[in-house]
Design a protein around this motif. Structure first.
Motif, PDB file in Angstrom:
ATOM      1  N   PRO A 122       4.383 -12.107  10.123  1.00 48.84           N
ATOM      2  CA  PRO A 122       3.558 -11.342   9.416  1.00 48.84           C
ATOM      3  C   PRO A 122       3.628  -9.792   9.667  1.00 48.84           C
ATOM      4  CG  PRO A 122       2.136 -13.298   9.561  1.00 48.84           C
ATOM      5  CD  PRO A 122       2.874 -12.700  11.097  1.00 48.84           C
ATOM      6  N   GLY A 123       3.579  -9.325  11.232  1.00 47.47           N
ATOM      7  CA  GLY A 123       3.643  -7.848  12.037  1.00 47.47           C
ATOM      8  C   GLY A 123       5.035  -6.992  11.341  1.00 47.47           C
ATOM      9  N   ARG A 124       5.983  -7.844  10.828  1.00 51.86           N
ATOM     10  CA  ARG A 124       7.100  -7.358  10.530  1.00 51.86           C
ATOM     11  C   ARG A 124       7.095  -6.865   9.236  1.00 51.86           C
ATOM     12  NH1 ARG A 124      12.832 -10.669  11.686  1.00 51.86           N
ATOM     13  NH2 ARG A 124      13.213  -9.207  10.807  1.00 51.86           N
ATOM     14  N   ILE A 125       6.121  -7.615   8.355  1.00 49.67           N
ATOM     15  CA  ILE A 125       6.238  -7.244   6.524  1.00 49.67           C
ATOM     16  C   ILE A 125       4.945  -5.897   6.137  1.00 49.67           C
ATOM     17  CG2 ILE A 125       5.290  -8.392   4.472  1.00 49.67           C
ATOM     18  CD1 ILE A 125       5.751 -10.902   6.035  1.00 49.67           C
ATOM     19  N   GLU A 126       5.484  -4.888   5.230  1.00 54.88           N
ATOM     20  CA  GLU A 126       4.866  -4.003   4.741  1.00 54.88           C
ATOM     21  C   GLU A 126       4.721  -4.019   3.859  1.00 54.88           C
ATOM     22  OE1 GLU A 126       5.184  -0.588   7.469  1.00 54.88           O
ATOM     23  OE2 GLU A 126       5.690   0.342   5.944  1.00 54.88           O
ATOM     24  N   PHE A 127       3.459  -3.760   2.826  1.00 53.75           N
ATOM     25  CA  PHE A 127       3.390  -3.921   1.610  1.00 53.75           C
ATOM     26  C   PHE A 127       3.130  -2.969   1.336  1.00 53.75           C
ATOM     27  CE2 PHE A 127       2.471  -8.630   2.895  1.00 53.75           C
ATOM     28  CZ  PHE A 127       3.572  -8.840   1.681  1.00 53.75           C
ATOM     29  N   GLU A 128       3.768  -2.335   0.277  1.00 53.20           N
ATOM     30  CA  GLU A 128       3.620  -0.904   0.433  1.00 53.20           C
ATOM     31  C   GLU A 128       2.988  -0.699  -1.424  1.00 53.20           C
ATOM     32  OE1 GLU A 128       7.352   1.701  -0.465  1.00 53.20           O
ATOM     33  OE2 GLU A 128       7.960   1.293   1.311  1.00 53.20           O
ATOM     34  N   VAL A 129       1.567   0.342  -1.624  1.00 57.20           N
ATOM     35  CA  VAL A 129       0.616   0.333  -2.785  1.00 57.20           C
ATOM     36  C   VAL A 129       0.586   1.903  -2.572  1.00 57.20           C
ATOM     37  CG1 VAL A 129      -0.447  -2.048  -2.160  1.00 57.20           C
ATOM     38  CG2 VAL A 129      -1.829   0.362  -1.461  1.00 57.20           C
ATOM     39  N   THR A 130       0.818   2.074  -4.345  1.00 68.29           N
ATOM     40  CA  THR A 130       0.076   3.618  -4.525  1.00 68.29           C
ATOM     41  C   THR A 130      -1.059   3.960  -4.702  1.00 68.29           C
ATOM     42  OG1 THR A 130       0.278   2.675  -6.740  1.00 68.29           O
ATOM     43  CG2 THR A 130       1.925   4.059  -5.832  1.00 68.29           C
ATOM     44  N   GLU A 131      -1.668   5.176  -4.743  1.00 70.37           N
ATOM     45  CA  GLU A 131      -2.910   5.595  -4.727  1.00 70.37           C
ATOM     46  C   GLU A 131      -4.142   5.084  -5.283  1.00 70.37           C
ATOM     47  OE1 GLU A 131      -3.512  10.015  -3.805  1.00 70.37           O
ATOM     48  OE2 GLU A 131      -1.356   9.815  -2.893  1.00 70.37           O
ATOM     49  N   SER A 132      -3.137   5.112  -6.847  1.00 69.10           N
ATOM     50  CA  SER A 132      -4.123   4.921  -7.943  1.00 69.10           C
ATOM     51  C   SER A 132      -4.427   3.386  -7.912  1.00 69.10           C
ATOM     52  CB  SER A 132      -3.549   5.000  -9.276  1.00 69.10           C
ATOM     53  OG  SER A 132      -2.234   4.118  -9.123  1.00 69.10           O
ATOM     54  N   ALA A 133      -3.743   2.140  -7.010  1.00 68.99           N
ATOM     55  CA  ALA A 133      -4.267   1.356  -6.879  1.00 68.99           C
ATOM     56  C   ALA A 133      -4.947   0.505  -5.760  1.00 68.99           C
ATOM     57  CB  ALA A 133      -3.420   0.235  -5.808  1.00 68.99           C
ATOM     58  N   VAL A 134      -5.140   1.320  -4.616  1.00 67.50           N
ATOM     59  CA  VAL A 134      -6.622   1.570  -3.784  1.00 67.50           C
ATOM     60  C   VAL A 134      -7.824   2.073  -4.407  1.00 67.50           C
ATOM     61  CG1 VAL A 134      -6.793   2.551  -1.592  1.00 67.50           C
ATOM     62  CG2 VAL A 134      -5.230   1.768  -2.369  1.00 67.50           C
ATOM     63  N   LEU A 135      -7.527   3.055  -5.575  1.00 66.68           N
ATOM     64  CA  LEU A 135      -8.851   3.994  -5.675  1.00 66.68           C
ATOM     65  C   LEU A 135      -9.242   2.589  -7.025  1.00 66.68           C
ATOM     66  CD1 LEU A 135      -7.801   7.476  -6.809  1.00 66.68           C
ATOM     67  CD2 LEU A 135      -9.426   6.794  -4.803  1.00 66.68           C
ATOM     68  N   GLU A 136      -8.572   1.706  -7.440  1.00 65.60           N
ATOM     69  CA  GLU A 136      -9.142   0.662  -7.973  1.00 65.60           C
ATOM     70  C   GLU A 136     -10.623   0.136  -7.572  1.00 65.60           C
ATOM     71  OE1 GLU A 136      -8.915  -1.045 -11.280  1.00 65.60           O
ATOM     72  OE2 GLU A 136      -6.827  -0.960 -11.136  1.00 65.60           O
ATOM     73  N   THR A 137     -11.505   0.187  -7.984  1.00 65.60           N
ATOM     74  CA  THR A 137     -12.617  -0.349  -8.136  1.00 65.60           C
ATOM     75  C   THR A 137     -12.557  -1.815  -8.473  1.00 65.60           C
ATOM     76  OG1 THR A 137     -14.063   0.834  -9.460  1.00 65.60           O
ATOM     77  CG2 THR A 137     -13.379   1.495  -7.319  1.00 65.60           C
ATOM     78  N   GLU A 138     -11.844  -2.293  -9.547  1.00 58.31           N
ATOM     79  CA  GLU A 138     -12.156  -3.527 -10.372  1.00 58.31           C
ATOM     80  C   GLU A 138     -10.760  -4.796 -10.151  1.00 58.31           C
ATOM     81  OE1 GLU A 138     -10.837  -4.069 -14.814  1.00 58.31           O
ATOM     82  OE2 GLU A 138     -11.152  -1.577 -14.295  1.00 58.31           O
ATOM     83  N   GLY A 139     -11.281  -5.483  -9.509  1.00 58.68           N
ATOM     84  CA  GLY A 139     -10.991  -6.947  -8.944  1.00 58.68           C
ATOM     85  C   GLY A 139     -11.186  -6.638  -7.589  1.00 58.68           C
ATOM     86  N   ARG A 140     -10.764  -7.826  -7.217  1.00 59.74           N
ATOM     87  CA  ARG A 140     -10.040  -7.879  -5.469  1.00 59.74           C
ATOM     88  C   ARG A 140      -9.333  -7.157  -4.648  1.00 59.74           C
ATOM     89  NH1 ARG A 140     -11.989 -13.250  -5.435  1.00 59.74           N
ATOM     90  NH2 ARG A 140     -13.772 -13.817  -6.626  1.00 59.74           N
ATOM     91  N   THR A 141      -8.647  -5.788  -5.373  1.00 60.71           N
ATOM     92  CA  THR A 141      -7.915  -5.390  -4.882  1.00 60.71           C
ATOM     93  C   THR A 141      -8.334  -4.774  -3.176  1.00 60.71           C
ATOM     94  OG1 THR A 141      -7.409  -3.817  -6.826  1.00 60.71           O
ATOM     95  CG2 THR A 141      -6.980  -2.975  -4.496  1.00 60.71           C
ATOM     96  N   LEU A 142      -9.076  -4.580  -2.705  1.00 60.79           N
ATOM     97  CA  LEU A 142      -9.758  -4.221  -1.661  1.00 60.79           C
ATOM     98  C   LEU A 142      -9.560  -4.871  -0.028  1.00 60.79           C
ATOM     99  CD1 LEU A 142     -11.687  -0.962  -1.513  1.00 60.79           C
ATOM    100  CD2 LEU A 142      -9.252  -0.928  -0.732  1.00 60.79           C
ATOM    101  N   GLU A 143     -10.165  -5.943  -1.720  1.00 59.24           N
ATOM    102  CA  GLU A 143     -10.652  -7.708  -0.189  1.00 59.24           C
ATOM    103  C   GLU A 143      -8.920  -8.377  -0.310  1.00 59.24           C
ATOM    104  OE1 GLU A 143     -13.079 -10.310  -2.302  1.00 59.24           O
ATOM    105  OE2 GLU A 143     -12.156 -12.066  -1.677  1.00 59.24           O
TER     106      GLU A 143
END
Ligand code: C2E
Ligand code: MG
Ligand code: MG
Ligand code: MG
Length: 288
Positions: free
Chosen positions: A140-161
């Motif tokens: 798993p250390g070789r796998i990277e997930f790219e997310v945009t800022e808007s995704a992280v600012l999202e407070t709805e749902g389970r994003t941060l979890e």
């Protein structure tokens, strides 16, 4: 007369809207078939260490080979896939394909997959993606997930979890298109990212617009201070690479090194030189 002209314009606008809507609807219909009949495929674009010119990772970018329309770019169908509930299936496909490629590459080459903000909210995302990762046997250390800022600012749902759980599994998280959102600094405070990718729009004018250079320099310094690996998107010229190297940016990604390419081309680079996987700017692929 002005009124007539106005009305004419409206009619034209209506027709334009109509065409646009119809096109969306037909793509929405087609996307299900695309998934079933294997019309989607992945291309890979390298990240290159600016000091050694070695490939440190690949980003997976999805494409749609539509039977009537030819190749469709992700910007034209990801949103449609999100709205019709197919984005999870697409991500699963891209991840599985990417991990199969990673299995054939040296272990120090990482693989980056983009996640959609809509998908990231879903409670089932973690089980879905971790299942694919486990079955692949890729570290798993070789796998990277790219997310945009808007995704992280999202407070709805389970994003941060979801992001925290992927990170606990050992995967890395990159913030994509940095600098284009509304609240860059707050985003960095809100999640412990591993990599920051500076948006292409800052790099394009690096040689011409005087204002962009100090901004890019400051973003690189900030990233390094925070312990992030920093990558510049859209590196198109040797001059871009020189400026970024002088600012101590870790990696570059862009047409100077290589456009996104099919799997067989990527695997070939490593066959030629699978110990060092070294490459000079412009030597790989059909660099511009
Ligand atoms: P991104 O993640 O920021 O990916 C980089 C985009 O910039 C890619 O466009 C790539 O082909 C393009 N690019 C790379 N180097 C250069 C350069 O030197 N100059 C210029 N002008 N462009 C360059 P692409 O493949 O069309 O993808 C567009 C966006 O679609 C991606 O932006 C990403 O947000 C999204 N995307 C692609 N694949 C996936 C996927 O599997 N899942 C999700 N959710 N989104 C995806
Ligand atoms: Mg990306
Ligand atoms: Mg990006
Ligand atoms: Mg971008």
């Amino acid at each position: 007369r002005a009124k007539d002209a106005g009305r004419g314009t409206w009619r034209l606008f209506d027709r334009e809207m109509d065409r646009h809507l119809q096109e969306r609807r037909s793509l929405q219909r087609d996307i299900k078939r695309a998934l079933l009949s294997e019309q989607l495929f992945v291309e890979y674009q390298p990240f290159v260490a600016l000091d050694t010119h070695k490939i440190t990772g690949l980003e997976s970018l999805v494409r749609w080979h539509h039977p009537e329309r030819g190749i469709i770019a992700p910007d034209e169908f990801i949103e449609i896939a999100e709205q019709s509930g197919h984005i999870g299936t697409i991500t699963a496909f891209v991840l599985a394909e990417s991990l199969a490629v990673a299995a054939q590459l040296p272990a120090n080459v990482s693989i980056a997959v983009n996640l959609s903000p809509l998908h990231l909210r879903e409670a089932w995302l973690f089980d879905q993606l971790s299942g694919i990762i486990e079955r692949s046997k890729i570290d798993p250390g070789r796998i990277e997930f790219e997310v945009t800022e808007s995704a992280v600012l999202e407070t709805e749902g389970r994003t941060l979890e979801n992001l925290h759980r992927l990170r606990e599994l050992g995967c890395r998280i990159a913030i994509d298109d940095f600098g284009t959102g509304y609240s860059s600094l707050a985003t960095l405070r809100g999640f412990p990212f591993d990599r920051l990718k500076i948006d292409r729009s800052f790099i394009v004018d690096l040689e011409r617009r005087e204002n962009d250079a100090p901004i890019v320099k400051a973003i690189i310094e900030l990233s390094r201070t925070l312990g992030l690996r920093v990558t510049a998107e859209g590196v198109e010229t040797a001059r871009h690479a020189d400026i970024l190297r002088a600012y101590q940016c870790h990696d570059g990604q862009g047409f100077l090194f290589s456009p996104p390419l099919p799997k067989r081309d990527v695997l070939e680079w490593f066959e030629c030189d699978n110990t060092a996987h070294g490459m000079a700017p412009g030597q790989v692929g059909s660099a511009i």
